[in-house]
Design an enzyme around this catalytic site. Structure first.
Site, mmCIF file in Angstrom:
data_model
loop_
_atom_site.group_PDB
_atom_site.id
_atom_site.type_symbol
_atom_site.label_atom_id
_atom_site.label_comp_id
_atom_site.label_asym_id
_atom_site.label_seq_id
_atom_site.Cartn_x
_atom_site.Cartn_y
_atom_site.Cartn_z
ATOM 1 N N ARG A 15 0.844 -1.194 0.000
ATOM 2 C CA ARG A 15 0.000 0.000 0.000
ATOM 3 C C ARG A 15 0.882 1.248 0.000
ATOM 4 N NH1 ARG A 15 -3.580 -1.529 5.206
ATOM 5 N NH2 ARG A 15 -1.625 -2.606 5.673
ATOM 6 N N LYS A 75 1.824 1.793 7.439
ATOM 7 C CA LYS A 75 2.158 1.012 8.629
ATOM 8 C C LYS A 75 3.104 1.758 9.550
ATOM 9 C CE LYS A 75 0.791 -2.468 9.526
ATOM 10 N NZ LYS A 75 -0.506 -2.741 10.227
ATOM 11 N N TYR A 94 -1.010 4.134 10.761
ATOM 12 C CA TYR A 94 -1.330 3.145 11.784
ATOM 13 C C TYR A 94 -0.120 3.018 12.707
ATOM 14 C CZ TYR A 94 -5.393 1.662 9.104
ATOM 15 O OH TYR A 94 -6.598 1.643 8.445
ATOM 16 N N HIS A 96 -0.594 1.273 16.351
ATOM 17 C CA HIS A 96 -0.809 0.106 17.231
ATOM 18 C C HIS A 96 0.204 0.074 18.379
ATOM 19 C CE1 HIS A 96 -3.655 -1.328 14.258
ATOM 20 N NE2 HIS A 96 -2.732 -1.293 13.321
ATOM 21 N N GLU A 118 -5.744 4.482 13.815
ATOM 22 C CA GLU A 118 -6.712 3.553 14.423
ATOM 23 C C GLU A 118 -7.410 4.107 15.657
ATOM 24 O OE1 GLU A 118 -3.421 3.069 14.399
ATOM 25 O OE2 GLU A 118 -2.741 2.468 16.398
ATOM 26 N N SER A 219 -20.407 -12.988 24.734
ATOM 27 C CA SER A 219 -19.025 -13.381 25.008
ATOM 28 C C SER A 219 -18.838 -13.774 26.468
ATOM 29 C CB SER A 219 -18.103 -12.198 24.663
ATOM 30 O OG SER A 219 -16.773 -12.520 24.938
ATOM 31 N N VAL A 266 -7.023 -11.865 13.422
ATOM 32 C CA VAL A 266 -6.941 -10.550 12.757
ATOM 33 C C VAL A 266 -6.492 -9.484 13.766
ATOM 34 C CG1 VAL A 266 -8.200 -8.847 11.375
ATOM 35 C CG2 VAL A 266 -8.804 -11.248 11.190
ATOM 36 N N ILE A 268 -4.241 -9.461 15.754
ATOM 37 C CA ILE A 268 -2.827 -9.604 16.132
ATOM 38 C C ILE A 268 -2.109 -8.249 16.155
ATOM 39 C CG2 ILE A 268 -1.962 -10.047 13.763
ATOM 40 C CD1 ILE A 268 -0.793 -11.875 16.943
ATOM 41 N N ASP A 269 -2.619 -7.275 15.375
ATOM 42 C CA ASP A 269 -1.956 -5.952 15.379
ATOM 43 C C ASP A 269 -2.043 -5.288 16.747
ATOM 44 O OD1 ASP A 269 -4.682 -5.522 15.168
ATOM 45 O OD2 ASP A 269 -4.565 -4.094 13.520
ATOM 46 N N VAL A 298 -0.993 -12.434 10.437
ATOM 47 C CA VAL A 298 -0.364 -11.351 9.664
ATOM 48 C C VAL A 298 -0.981 -10.022 10.103
ATOM 49 C CG1 VAL A 298 -0.073 -10.389 7.342
ATOM 50 C CG2 VAL A 298 0.138 -12.864 7.710
ATOM 51 N N ALA A 299 -0.121 -9.062 10.437
ATOM 52 C CA ALA A 299 -0.617 -7.795 11.004
ATOM 53 C C ALA A 299 -0.947 -6.752 9.934
ATOM 54 C CB ALA A 299 0.405 -7.243 11.986
ATOM 55 N N ASN A 300 -0.611 -7.058 8.683
ATOM 56 C CA ASN A 300 -0.950 -6.105 7.611
ATOM 57 C C ASN A 300 -1.644 -6.854 6.478
ATOM 58 O OD1 ASN A 300 1.485 -7.417 6.899
ATOM 59 N ND2 ASN A 300 2.127 -5.736 5.579
HETATM 60 N N1 LIG Z 1 -4.370 -7.893 10.891
HETATM 61 C C1 LIG Z 1 -4.732 -6.908 10.088
HETATM 62 O O1 LIG Z 1 -4.202 -6.748 8.984
HETATM 63 C C2 LIG Z 1 -5.835 -6.003 10.477
HETATM 64 C C3 LIG Z 1 -6.255 -5.995 11.760
HETATM 65 N N2 LIG Z 1 -7.317 -5.232 12.150
HETATM 66 C C4 LIG Z 1 -7.679 -5.327 13.554
HETATM 67 O O2 LIG Z 1 -8.854 -6.103 13.760
HETATM 68 C C5 LIG Z 1 -9.357 -5.807 15.066
HETATM 69 C C6 LIG Z 1 -10.870 -5.582 15.003
HETATM 70 O O3 LIG Z 1 -11.130 -4.356 14.334
HETATM 71 P P1 LIG Z 1 -12.619 -3.817 14.069
HETATM 72 O O4 LIG Z 1 -13.509 -4.914 13.692
HETATM 73 O O5 LIG Z 1 -12.483 -2.660 13.168
HETATM 74 O O6 LIG Z 1 -13.035 -3.289 15.501
HETATM 75 P P2 LIG Z 1 -14.513 -2.887 15.964
HETATM 76 O O7 LIG Z 1 -14.346 -1.885 17.053
HETATM 77 O O8 LIG Z 1 -15.368 -2.557 14.805
HETATM 78 O O9 LIG Z 1 -15.075 -4.252 16.580
HETATM 79 C C7 LIG Z 1 -14.562 -4.822 17.743
HETATM 80 C C8 LIG Z 1 -15.660 -5.642 18.391
HETATM 81 O O10 LIG Z 1 -15.087 -6.325 19.510
HETATM 82 C C9 LIG Z 1 -16.120 -6.415 20.470
HETATM 83 N N3 LIG Z 1 -15.563 -6.793 21.760
HETATM 84 C C10 LIG Z 1 -14.909 -6.030 22.669
HETATM 85 N N4 LIG Z 1 -14.583 -6.775 23.750
HETATM 86 C C11 LIG Z 1 -15.039 -8.038 23.499
HETATM 87 C C12 LIG Z 1 -15.014 -9.265 24.227
HETATM 88 N N5 LIG Z 1 -14.466 -9.363 25.445
HETATM 89 N N6 LIG Z 1 -15.582 -10.352 23.664
HETATM 90 C C13 LIG Z 1 -16.145 -10.295 22.438
HETATM 91 N N7 LIG Z 1 -16.217 -9.161 21.714
HETATM 92 C C14 LIG Z 1 -15.665 -8.053 22.238
HETATM 93 C C15 LIG Z 1 -16.763 -5.034 20.437
HETATM 94 O O11 LIG Z 1 -18.042 -5.030 21.058
HETATM 95 C C16 LIG Z 1 -16.817 -4.781 18.937
HETATM 96 O O12 LIG Z 1 -18.049 -5.182 18.377
HETATM 97 C C17 LIG Z 1 -8.534 -4.588 15.533
HETATM 98 O O13 LIG Z 1 -7.492 -5.008 16.373
HETATM 99 C C18 LIG Z 1 -7.995 -4.027 14.243
HETATM 100 O O14 LIG Z 1 -6.849 -3.230 14.419
HETATM 101 C C19 LIG Z 1 -7.996 -4.435 11.275
HETATM 102 C C20 LIG Z 1 -7.591 -4.382 9.959
HETATM 103 C C21 LIG Z 1 -6.440 -5.124 9.467
HETATM 104 C C1 LIG Z 2 -5.238 -1.783 10.423
HETATM 105 C C2 LIG Z 2 -3.877 -2.096 10.000
HETATM 106 O O1 LIG Z 2 -2.973 -2.086 10.784
HETATM 107 C C3 LIG Z 2 -3.625 -2.401 8.618
HETATM 108 O O2 LIG Z 2 -4.501 -2.220 7.766
HETATM 109 O O3 LIG Z 2 -2.504 -2.854 8.309
#
Ligand SMILES: NC(=O)C1=CN([C@@H]2O[C@H](COP(=O)(O)OP(=O)(O)OC[C@H]3O[C@@H](n4cnc5c(N)ncnc54)[C@H](O)[C@@H]3O)[C@@H](O)[C@H]2O)C=CC1
Ligand SMILES: CC(=O)C(=O)O
Length: 375
Positions: A15, A75, A94, A96, A118, A219, A266, A268-269, A298-300
């Site tokens: 990106r 990133k 971003y 994190h 974020e 949960s 997902v 993991i970031d 994978v964090a990205n």
């Molecule tokens: N690995 C990657 O490449 C990427 C990672 N992410 C990450 O994914 C994660 C989720 O992001 P979003 O969906 O945008 O967040 P979001 O804020 O839209 O959703 C998070 C959900 O977790 C729920 N939650 C909170 N505590 C909880 C618990 N104890 N048990 C069950 N549910 C609980 C909340 O109520 C909410 O509905 C973040 O860490 C974000 O940074 C996002 C994009 C890319």
């Molecule tokens: C959210 C994030 O860290 C990414 O899109 O890579």
């Protein structure tokens, strides 16, 4: 203001933080943009595209970093970029930081102002995280389905099944943007899908959106353990903004999964919600096997679909970046409380409470941090 766009250097991160259309917007507003050679090529934007838009191309990352007032990246900076930090520099990307103590220390020591995409918050949503969560949520099922294939180490399950044969089970923990997008794709493939969230109102909304096709669960450790044990694919999608992700799935819960099952963390970031997701993986080498279960961390993730992701990300970041450039940082955060919430580090202090708490450090409100410098 002089806006700098370095080329991303994280593994398989294709990106770029600004499109040629974004350059035109900055230039029209009276700013200058400098871009590292080929910074946009992974997303299909050539140097020529940027030159025509009015940017200047520089050969070396060091020149972009040293000349710019505002560095926009996708990133978080990696260690080789820390030497570029300096007191009058603004970073917008971003970060994190709850999972990045070394980076946080370097930002504080050099007095950089670091604004995290974020944690920018508008009407209780995270507008600069949302598009990448949409991408990662959709990808998580696409990738999970492939990892369940035997040649990829999986148990050999087709998520949708076929007539006469059971469909695969998918459990999604966290029903926000990632979770909802994962559910959409998993249901589209014909899988048997459960979403677990701690917010009863959110579960009601999901029930309204997806109807009887989706199982929703509150949960708690008991229901998480039961759902994970019988899942073919389990997806971690929980977020507490700015904070380290809670470890909701213990090692024993993962051990209870059948061999060849798949975990995609997902979150993991922010440190991950599976106790067994104890490392960040890369697109080059995305999986490892623990207790017979294939793990992907994978964090990205959106970096693998850079054309879609760059366009989706820059659609939402550009208006905020323009505010910083047009008004100057302090006026911009005074006028826009959403942007103010993005400031994670300023004037040597941590200015986002959940990050400070996660790292066991002092939290200083951003205005106070700036005042302390002026005094
Ligand atoms: N690995 C990657 O490449 C990427 C990672 N992410 C990450 O994914 C994660 C989720 O992001 P979003 O969906 O945008 O967040 P979001 O804020 O839209 O959703 C998070 C959900 O977790 C729920 N939650 C909170 N505590 C909880 C618990 N104890 N048990 C069950 N549910 C609980 C909340 O109520 C909410 O509905 C973040 O860490 C974000 O940074 C996002 C994009 C890319
Ligand atoms: C959210 C994030 O860290 C990414 O899109 O890579």
């Amino acid at each position: 203001m002089l806006i700098g766009i370095p080329k991303e250097i994280k593994n398989n991160e294709n990106r770029v933080a600004l499109t040629p259309a974004g350059v035109v917007s900055f230039v029209k507003a009276g700013h200058q943009v400098i871009l590292e050679n080929q910074a946009g090529i992974g997303s299909g934007f050539t140097n020529e595209d940027y030159l025509q838009a009015g940017a200047q191309i520089l050969d070396r990352a060091a020149d972009v970093w040293s000349r710019a007032d505002l560095i926009m990246k996708v990133k978080e900076p990696v260690a080789s970029e820390y030497p570029f930090f300096r007191k009058d520099l603004i970073l917008f990307m971003y970060l994190h930081l709850a999972a990045e103590p070394e980076l946080t220390r370097a930002l504080k020591e050099q007095g950089v102002t670091a604004i995290a995409y974020e944690t920018v918050e508008l009407n209780r949503s995270l507008p600069l995280l949302t598009p990448m969560s949409e991408v990662a949520g959709r990808m998580s099922v696409q990738i999970g389905a492939q990892l369940l294939e035997k040649p990829h180490g999986g148990k050999g399950i087709l998520l949708g099944g076929v007539p006469g044969v059971k469909r695969g089970k998918v459990t999604i923990i966290g029903g926000g943007v990632v979770g909802t997008n994962a559910a959409k794709i998993a249901l589209g493939l014909g899988a048997d899908v459960t979403i677990i969230d701690s917010n009863a109102d959110r579960l009601r909304q999901l029930d309204d959106i997806f109807g009887a096709a989706l199982q929703t669960l509150m949960s708690n450790p008991f229901d998480i353990a039961a759902a994970v044990a019988e899942s073919d694919l389990a997806i971690g999608a929980v977020l507490i903004p700015g904070a380290k992700a809670p470890k909701l799935v213990s090692e024993d819960m993962v051990k209870a999964m059948k061999p060849g099952s798949v975990v995609i963390d997902v979150a993991i970031d922010q440190g991950g919600i599976f106790a067994t997701a104890d490392r960040i993986t890369t697109h080059d080498n995305p999986t490892y096997v623990k207790h017979g279960v294939v793990h992907y961390a994978v964090a990205n993730m959106p970096g693998a679909v850079p054309r879609t992701s760059t366009l989706a990300l820059t659609n939402v970041t550009l208006p905020y970046a323009l505010q910083i450039a047009n008004k100057g940082l302090r006026q911009a955060i005074q006028d826009n409380p959403s942007l103010r919430l993005g400031v994670n580090v300023a004037a040597g202090s941590i200015t986002y409470e959940a990050v400070a708490k996660a790292l066991g450090e002092e939290y200083v409100p951003v205005e106070q941090a700036f005042l302390a410098v002026r005094a």
